[in-house]
Design a protein around this motif. Sequence first.
Motif, short mmCIF file in Angstrom:
data_model
loop_
_atom_site.label_atom_id
_atom_site.label_comp_id
_atom_site.label_asym_id
_atom_site.label_seq_id
_atom_site.Cartn_x
_atom_site.Cartn_y
_atom_site.Cartn_z
N TYR A 1 32.49 18.84 -8.28
CA TYR A 1 31.59 17.69 -8.88
C TYR A 1 32.53 16.67 -9.70
O TYR A 1 33.02 16.95 -10.73
CB TYR A 1 30.69 18.29 -9.84
N GLY B 1 30.29 12.08 -10.98
CA GLY B 1 28.83 12.03 -10.88
C GLY B 1 28.50 12.34 -9.46
O GLY B 1 27.40 12.32 -9.19
N GLU B 2 29.41 12.80 -8.45
CA GLU B 2 29.19 13.07 -7.27
C GLU B 2 29.60 14.50 -6.64
O GLU B 2 30.38 14.82 -7.49
CB GLU B 2 29.72 11.94 -6.39
N TYR B 3 29.03 14.98 -5.71
CA TYR B 3 29.27 16.45 -5.03
C TYR B 3 30.12 16.23 -3.76
O TYR B 3 29.74 15.41 -3.10
CB TYR B 3 28.00 17.11 -4.84
N TYR B 4 31.18 17.19 -3.52
CA TYR B 4 31.96 17.04 -2.47
C TYR B 4 32.02 18.59 -2.07
O TYR B 4 32.23 19.50 -2.88
CB TYR B 4 33.48 16.51 -3.00
N THR C 1 40.15 9.74 -2.95
CA THR C 1 38.77 10.01 -3.57
C THR C 1 38.87 10.41 -4.82
O THR C 1 37.77 10.52 -5.69
CB THR C 1 38.11 10.82 -2.30
N ASN D 1 33.91 16.56 -15.01
CA ASN D 1 34.21 17.25 -13.62
C ASN D 1 33.94 18.85 -13.87
O ASN D 1 34.60 19.37 -14.67
CB ASN D 1 35.54 16.83 -13.15
#
Length: 344
Positions: free
Chosen positions: A53, A56-59, A70, A95
């Motif tokens: 995380y 604010g985005e999931y990978y 990234t 994070n």
Amino acid sequence: MNTTYLTRTPAQRRWQRFTTHRRGYYSLWIFGILFFLSLFAEVWSNDKPVLIYYQGEYYFPLWKTYPETTFGGDFDTEADYKDKFIKDKLDLPGNWVYYPPNPYSYDTINYDLAKPNPAPPSKENWLGTDDRGRDVFARLIYGFRLSVLFGFALTLIGTFIGILAGAIQGYFGGKIDLLSQRFIEIWGSMPELYLLIIFASIFRPSVLLLLILLSLFGWMGLSDYVRAEFLRGRNMDYVKAAHALGVSNTKIIWRHLLPNAMTPVITFLPFRISSSILALTSLDFLGLGLPPSSPSLGELLAQGKANISAWWLSLSTFSVLVGTLVLLIFIGEALREAMDTRRG
């Protein structure tokens, strides 16, 4: 005899007889759980995070490759999640990262060892490392999965060919049976190990090549049992009645004779799986099996033989291999008793 037992279907009776064999029943559960967990080996042992995380985005690094840019890096190459710069970026407030319990894959080399390879067990490498610095625990997990899947595939192919060959011989008999038996005798006398050595020197070793070569010889033992069952069943009254009614040979074989001939097939399945696993391990031990980079139990045993002082290599691999074979043998014993209709 218990009246409740008599009212059950044949399949329910077999399952009840199987569950009464406690050793085989518990072995089935243990083997099933271990194999199920090994199917998700990447989640338990990998050098990449399972979930990230970041801002604010999931990978999902296990299923998708992300460049270093990234996560705030400078290069477009794949991110190295063990690099201190990337770790510091991922550890910033807001994070979070979920790492596997064992942060090594089967081909991950640990360059930060304090002792020379093969290194003994430690907090970083629970079962030590091999002679190239790869984590032994990770290679055992992946090697167990590969061996069992290879055993399943080889058993499935050999069983299919064995049933087909035995059914044709036993049902039709006569010249077809006679010629088939002579072919099996000639084919069975072929030096299998020499053929494997020749093909290994010509072609690039792979799982598919081994599967094809071993499948060419792995069906003959089972075909004899199926042939004997079909020879006995084709003279039964219900088969003769089906012939008189004009039922085709294919339907007689598939609907009437094959279900009655499945008893030896099902009984021998665990033993055939164990022999397939042992065959793959033996070939890898001799250097005739999978490519060197593949996770292999036989390759670990060969390393243990070459490094006698590294006891953790031989002991851990031997325990996994013997434990797997023992579980399969116990399951086979329980299946044999469950398929025996003389047991009440």
